[in-house]
Design an enzyme around this catalytic site. Structure first.
Site, PDB file in Angstrom:
ATOM      1  N   SER A  39      35.109 -18.173 -11.381  1.00 36.19           N
ATOM      2  CA  SER A  39      34.374 -17.030 -11.523  1.00 36.19           C
ATOM      3  C   SER A  39      33.567 -16.557 -12.528  1.00 36.19           C
ATOM      4  O   SER A  39      32.473 -15.771 -12.025  1.00 36.19           O
ATOM      5  CB  SER A  39      35.252 -15.868 -11.082  1.00 36.19           C
ATOM      6  OG  SER A  39      36.219 -15.541 -11.834  1.00 36.19           O
ATOM      7  N   GLU A 204      40.452  -1.637 -14.423  1.00 36.95           N
ATOM      8  CA  GLU A 204      39.537  -2.332 -15.151  1.00 36.95           C
ATOM      9  C   GLU A 204      39.480  -3.698 -15.057  1.00 36.95           C
ATOM     10  O   GLU A 204      40.539  -4.493 -15.000  1.00 36.95           O
ATOM     11  CB  GLU A 204      39.761  -2.028 -16.673  1.00 36.95           C
ATOM     12  CG  GLU A 204      39.530  -0.589 -16.928  1.00 36.95           C
ATOM     13  CD  GLU A 204      39.635  -0.540 -18.633  1.00 36.95           C
ATOM     14  OE1 GLU A 204      40.458  -1.310 -19.186  1.00 36.95           O
ATOM     15  OE2 GLU A 204      38.941   0.700 -19.148  1.00 36.95           O
ATOM     16  N   HIS A 208      35.171 -10.302 -15.775  1.00 34.66           N
ATOM     17  CA  HIS A 208      33.897 -10.554 -15.178  1.00 34.66           C
ATOM     18  C   HIS A 208      32.855  -9.778 -15.652  1.00 34.66           C
ATOM     19  O   HIS A 208      33.131  -8.962 -16.596  1.00 34.66           O
ATOM     20  CB  HIS A 208      34.090 -10.560 -13.717  1.00 34.66           C
ATOM     21  CG  HIS A 208      35.306 -11.178 -13.145  1.00 34.66           C
ATOM     22  ND1 HIS A 208      36.245 -10.953 -12.732  1.00 34.66           N
ATOM     23  CD2 HIS A 208      35.134 -12.797 -13.119  1.00 34.66           C
ATOM     24  CE1 HIS A 208      37.377 -12.067 -12.376  1.00 34.66           C
ATOM     25  NE2 HIS A 208      36.647 -13.040 -12.393  1.00 34.66           N
TER      26      HIS A 208
END
Length: 254
Positions: A39, A204, A208
């Site tokens: 990701s 939080e 990313h």
């Protein structure tokens, strides 16, 4: 005479089709950079978009990274086959985040053994397909020490494994792990909050990137690519900011 509009429309359609074919052929002729990773490489949550925006018109970029994947599961799900099937000129490969302990047997790897074996296999198969592989160490998570001054990375073993494979296989390496730690610490904990996307359930997200974070790190990856593999310089925008300039652009971003 009444047939003239029809002939004109037909001619226009033929011209449009011909132009489209020429443009498609032009894109096919361009060097293709394919991204493979988790990701933190994707367009939605990683540095992928910022990287693509840092390329010149001389290259095309295809991002086949997928969130939640490790060096093991990316292959097991057939995603690496898609990377090779895209017929890349260059393949940029980054894994590590989902290889860590606690991710489950379908994803976990050992940084000293199976992770290195997976990365080495990616390199060998990219070369066999006629592509140039470039390895990238995992971008660090933003874990801060008790004083909030230094990053405490939990990805060091996987970063070291990637470095070892790059050295063994004699392929270019972008040490994004070290770059990200340096940039985070230069920015400071408070300034780094601006690159965080919304986390699940209000938590939080210290892994990313949102748009400004992607632009910052995508720029840095592109600049580093030109350094570690000089033949790619024509593929990178010639007005790309330096690291210091990219950091300042990030600071000024709203």
């Amino acid at each position: 005479m009444p047939r003239m509009p029809q002939l004109t429309a037909l001619a226009a359609a033929v011209l449009l089709t011909f132009t489209s074919l020429l443009l498609a052929a032009d894109d096919t002729a361009k060097p293709k950079i394919v991204l493979a990773g988790d990701s933190t490489v994707t367009d939605g949550a990683g540095w992928g978009v910022g990287f693509a925006k840092s390329l010149s018109d001389n290259a095309t970029c295809v991002n086949l990274a997928m969130g939640g994947r490790s060096s093991k599961s990316f292959r097991d799900e057939g995603r690496w086959k898609n990377v090779i099937g895209a017929e890349p000129t260059y393949v940029i490969i980054q894994f590590g985040h989902n290889d860590q302990p606690g991710k489950g047997p379908k994803r976990e790897t050992d940084p000293k053994t199976t992770f290195r074996e997976n990365m080495a296999r990616y390199v060998d198969e990219a070369k066999a397909a006629g592509a140039q592989p470039i390895l990238v160490t995992s971008v660090s998570r933003r874990f801060w020490d008790a004083d909030g001054k230094r990053i405490e990375s939990i990805l060091g073993g996987y970063a070291e494994g990637t470095r070892a494979v790059a050295k063994e296989k004699n392929v270019p390496l972008i040490d994004l792990h070290q770059i990200s730690i340096r940039v985070y610490e230069e920015l400071g904990q408070e300034a780094c909050i601006k690159m965080q996307p919304p986390g699940p359930n209000g938590k939080e997200d210290i892994t990313h990137f949102n748009a400004v974070g992607s632009q910052l790190f995508g720029t840095l990856v592109a600049a580093e690519l030109a350094k570690v593999l000089p033949e790619t310089k024509p593929l990178i925008r010639d007005d790309l900011p330096s690291e210091a300039e990219a950091i300042e652009i990030y600071r000024q971003a709203k």
